[in-house]
Design a protein around this motif. Sequence first.
Motif, short mmCIF file in Angstrom:
data_model
loop_
_atom_site.label_atom_id
_atom_site.label_comp_id
_atom_site.label_asym_id
_atom_site.label_seq_id
_atom_site.Cartn_x
_atom_site.Cartn_y
_atom_site.Cartn_z
N ASP A 1 33.89 53.84 36.05
CA ASP A 1 33.08 52.88 36.80
C ASP A 1 33.21 51.47 36.25
O ASP A 1 33.11 50.49 37.01
N PHE A 2 33.44 51.33 34.95
CA PHE A 2 33.46 50.01 34.32
C PHE A 2 34.73 49.23 34.68
O PHE A 2 34.62 48.09 35.16
N PRO A 3 35.94 49.76 34.48
CA PRO A 3 37.11 49.00 34.93
C PRO A 3 37.15 48.81 36.44
O PRO A 3 37.55 47.75 36.93
N LEU A 4 36.73 49.83 37.20
CA LEU A 4 36.71 49.69 38.66
C LEU A 4 35.79 48.55 39.08
O LEU A 4 36.16 47.69 39.90
N SER A 5 34.58 48.54 38.54
CA SER A 5 33.60 47.51 38.91
C SER A 5 34.05 46.12 38.48
O SER A 5 33.88 45.14 39.21
N ASN A 6 34.64 46.02 37.27
CA ASN A 6 35.14 44.72 36.81
C ASN A 6 36.19 44.17 37.76
O ASN A 6 36.21 42.97 38.07
N MET A 7 37.07 45.04 38.22
CA MET A 7 38.13 44.59 39.13
C MET A 7 37.56 44.18 40.48
O MET A 7 37.90 43.13 41.03
N VAL A 8 36.68 45.01 41.02
CA VAL A 8 36.09 44.73 42.34
C VAL A 8 35.24 43.46 42.29
O VAL A 8 35.28 42.63 43.21
N ASN B 1 44.10 33.45 42.92
CA ASN B 1 43.32 34.21 43.90
C ASN B 1 43.40 35.70 43.56
O ASN B 1 44.47 36.25 43.41
N ALA B 2 42.23 36.35 43.46
CA ALA B 2 42.20 37.75 43.03
C ALA B 2 42.88 38.70 44.00
O ALA B 2 43.31 39.79 43.60
N ASN B 3 42.97 38.33 45.28
CA ASN B 3 43.65 39.24 46.20
C ASN B 3 45.17 39.26 46.00
O ASN B 3 45.88 40.01 46.66
N LYS B 4 45.65 38.41 45.07
CA LYS B 4 47.06 38.46 44.68
C LYS B 4 47.28 39.36 43.47
O LYS B 4 48.39 39.45 42.95
N VAL B 5 46.20 40.03 43.02
CA VAL B 5 46.27 40.85 41.82
C VAL B 5 46.10 42.33 42.18
O VAL B 5 45.15 42.71 42.88
N LEU B 6 47.01 43.15 41.70
CA LEU B 6 46.94 44.60 41.86
C LEU B 6 46.29 45.20 40.61
O LEU B 6 46.69 44.89 39.49
N GLY B 7 45.29 46.02 40.79
CA GLY B 7 44.65 46.69 39.67
C GLY B 7 45.28 48.04 39.40
O GLY B 7 45.55 48.80 40.33
N ASP C 1 34.40 39.28 33.20
CA ASP C 1 34.71 38.43 34.34
C ASP C 1 36.22 38.28 34.44
O ASP C 1 36.82 37.45 33.76
N TYR C 2 36.85 39.10 35.27
CA TYR C 2 38.30 39.05 35.40
C TYR C 2 38.77 37.74 36.00
O TYR C 2 39.90 37.31 35.75
N GLN C 3 37.93 37.09 36.80
CA GLN C 3 38.35 35.82 37.39
C GLN C 3 38.60 34.78 36.30
O GLN C 3 39.55 33.98 36.38
N ALA C 4 37.75 34.80 35.26
CA ALA C 4 37.97 33.89 34.14
C ALA C 4 39.27 34.23 33.41
O ALA C 4 39.99 33.34 32.94
N ILE D 1 39.47 41.86 43.42
CA ILE D 1 40.66 42.70 43.61
C ILE D 1 40.38 43.73 44.70
O ILE D 1 39.33 44.39 44.70
N THR D 2 41.31 43.89 45.63
CA THR D 2 41.09 44.78 46.77
C THR D 2 42.02 45.98 46.80
O THR D 2 41.89 46.84 47.67
N LYS D 3 42.97 46.04 45.88
CA LYS D 3 43.87 47.21 45.81
C LYS D 3 43.96 47.68 44.37
O LYS D 3 44.34 46.92 43.48
N ILE D 4 43.60 48.96 44.16
CA ILE D 4 43.57 49.51 42.81
C ILE D 4 44.22 50.89 42.82
O ILE D 4 43.87 51.75 43.63
N GLY D 5 45.16 51.10 41.92
CA GLY D 5 45.77 52.41 41.74
C GLY D 5 45.25 53.05 40.47
O GLY D 5 45.21 52.40 39.42
#
Length: 374
Positions: free
Chosen positions: A41-48, A2-8, A133-136, A52-56
């Motif tokens: 924008d590219f890493p941010l968008s890939n994560m979102v 689950n992506a909400n278990k991943v911190l970016g 596709d980070y989910q993959a 992913i809901t939390k990014i530092g």
Amino acid sequence: MNANKVLGMIFANIHEEALDSLTAMRTMGSVPFCSRYRLIDFPLSNMVNSGITKIGVITNANFQSLMDHVGTGKPWDLSRKNDGLFILPPFNVGSAAIWGNRIDAFYGNKGFLEESNQTYVVMSDCNNVLSLDYQALFDAHEATGADITIVGVKAPMPEGIGSVLCFDSVDKDGKITEMSLDRNDGRDIYHSVNIILMKKYLLESLITTAHSKNEISFQRNIIMANAKNLKIYAYDATDSFVGTLSSIQAYYDVSMSLLEKKNRRKLFSADHQIYTKERDDMPSIYGNESRLTNSLAADGCIIEGTVENSIIFKGVKIGKGAVIRNSILMQDTVIGENSKLNCVIADKDVNIKSGVELSGAPTFPVSLSKGTRI
């Protein structure tokens, strides 16, 4: 997974020396790209896009432009009460020390990591332009039982950024059995694009150990040093569009490659949108004698001359009789009447007077720093 278990975690300043004229007054993540975007924008968008809901965002210096661009994270749906976007500048008691390397930067943000309740961490730099596709990636990490998964591509070795991790030997399941740094034999090399996934507790342990030994290389002292102790797997992103910005020449080449429709469709997929901060502008105005051929032009421009094979950012003004070929003109640049530009990268707010002729070459573009007057 689950992506909400991943911190970016995104490094906004890494590899700035590669784009020296474009990063003199901004972070790598703030560098404008492809008529309307910034590199972050590219890493941010890939994560979102992966959930992913939390990014530092770890930054170092010259981050005013970065903060102005990302703001509260609203364009990426990261302006929220729980989790969201966090800017992480250098901070020590009594001083604002500059991060020396990735290990120092992570160790300096140990509190942020410890307070985050996510199980995994995915980290990324800003110098690779890709839609992934980070989910993959998460699913592959879980399926293989990997301790660490590193995204890689099979492509020519990028020059100018140093410490590129190469996958010398990978078994049929994707496990990396041999690694090296900066191997270049003139052929395509399977190498890292510095997108790495692992459990948060493992990262904290590795960083604490490396910092206690005054070790400075994340690739050598953390990844390569643990090749036999940990299960380290490669995730192949070769089929995606990947542009590594390792020099001004590479920035120019990757930008120009996006004038080809097939590359734009790969990078800007409807399934994986790239989000950015919008600047509301009127539609571009084209004069009666203007001509635009095989070019990208953003909103808010006034174009009265000829533009061929070029990328034009917002607010650019091109006077009558001016000819722009094979060039990149960033935000609010002004080109006077009857001027001629070929193979030029003009940063923001460049002003070129009437009648000026300036030409580089496809293998050696002329780069003008922000605010240049000619």
